[in-house]
Design a protein around this motif. Structure first.
Motif, PDB file in Angstrom:
ATOM      1  N   LYS A   7       0.830  -1.205   0.000  1.00  0.00           N
ATOM      2  CA  LYS A   7       0.000   0.000   0.000  1.00  0.00           C
ATOM      3  C   LYS A   7       0.864   1.254   0.000  1.00  0.00           C
ATOM      4  O   LYS A   7       0.556   2.233  -0.688  1.00  0.00           O
ATOM      5  N   ASP A   8       1.956   1.224   0.760  1.00  0.00           N
ATOM      6  CA  ASP A   8       2.882   2.365   0.769  1.00  0.00           C
ATOM      7  C   ASP A   8       3.523   2.553  -0.607  1.00  0.00           C
ATOM      8  O   ASP A   8       3.612   3.667  -1.110  1.00  0.00           O
ATOM      9  N   SER A   9       3.947   1.455  -1.201  1.00  0.00           N
ATOM     10  CA  SER A   9       4.560   1.517  -2.528  1.00  0.00           C
ATOM     11  C   SER A   9       3.557   2.005  -3.563  1.00  0.00           C
ATOM     12  O   SER A   9       3.911   2.754  -4.477  1.00  0.00           O
ATOM     13  N   LEU A  10       2.306   1.592  -3.417  1.00  0.00           N
ATOM     14  CA  LEU A  10       1.257   1.994  -4.343  1.00  0.00           C
ATOM     15  C   LEU A  10       1.132   3.516  -4.375  1.00  0.00           C
ATOM     16  O   LEU A  10       1.052   4.114  -5.450  1.00  0.00           O
ATOM     17  N   GLN A  11       1.138   4.134  -3.208  1.00  0.00           N
ATOM     18  CA  GLN A  11       1.043   5.595  -3.143  1.00  0.00           C
ATOM     19  C   GLN A  11       2.244   6.254  -3.828  1.00  0.00           C
ATOM     20  O   GLN A  11       2.106   7.235  -4.554  1.00  0.00           O
TER      21      GLN A  11
END
Length: 148
Positions: A62-66
């Motif tokens: 999720k962090d990488s997605l942002q």
């Protein structure tokens, strides 16, 4: 059935169906679980430990997605969204916003929290109750809102 057993079954099905996305995610999660098991010196991880590893993997994605969205990397965004969807299948059912709000309020009363100084007490009391069922950032936001 433990998460590891479910992963083994899903890995076999993904191989038969030639589903590369699912197979890649399942293999990666299995490797993370094995690494955690080795790190802890255990033969088998408890369900809580497995959930912790899964939550960590989900949070990383999720962090990488942002980051990828802000960088305009649509190719990687699509890949990560698929991985997140696959990982969420192994997570317990998520608590609704209303249930989470009620749980936050009851926990604040439990620990007699009155100001933002008590944030740590509230978070340490509530996180074990919602392990894998709610996002820590969401809980943090609700606790801050209720401690004003």
């Amino acid at each position: 059935m433990t998460i590891l057993e479910q992963l083994n079954q899903d890995m076999k099905q993904a191989m038969k169906k030639k589903d590369k996305d699912t197979l890649g995610v399942v293999r990666m999660v299995k490797a993370s679980l094995q690494n955690e098991s080795i790190k802890l010196g255990n033969k088998e991880l408890s369900e809580d430990e497995e959930l912790t590893v899964l939550s960590k993997e989900l949070k990383q994605r999720k962090d990488s997605l942002q980051e990828f969205k802000s960088a305009g990397r649509d190719d990687l965004v699509k890949k990560l969204e698929i991985e997140i969807n696959i990982l969420q299948e192994y997570m317990p059912e998520q608590i609704s916003e209303d249930e989470l709000e009620a749980l936050v309020q009851s926990t604040i009363q439990e620990v007699n929290a009155t100001s933002k100084k008590d944030m740590g007490k509230v978070m340490s009391a509530i996180m074990p109750k919602v392990k894998g069922q709610a996002d820590g950032a969401q809980i943090n936001r609700l606790v801050q809102k209720n401690l004003n």
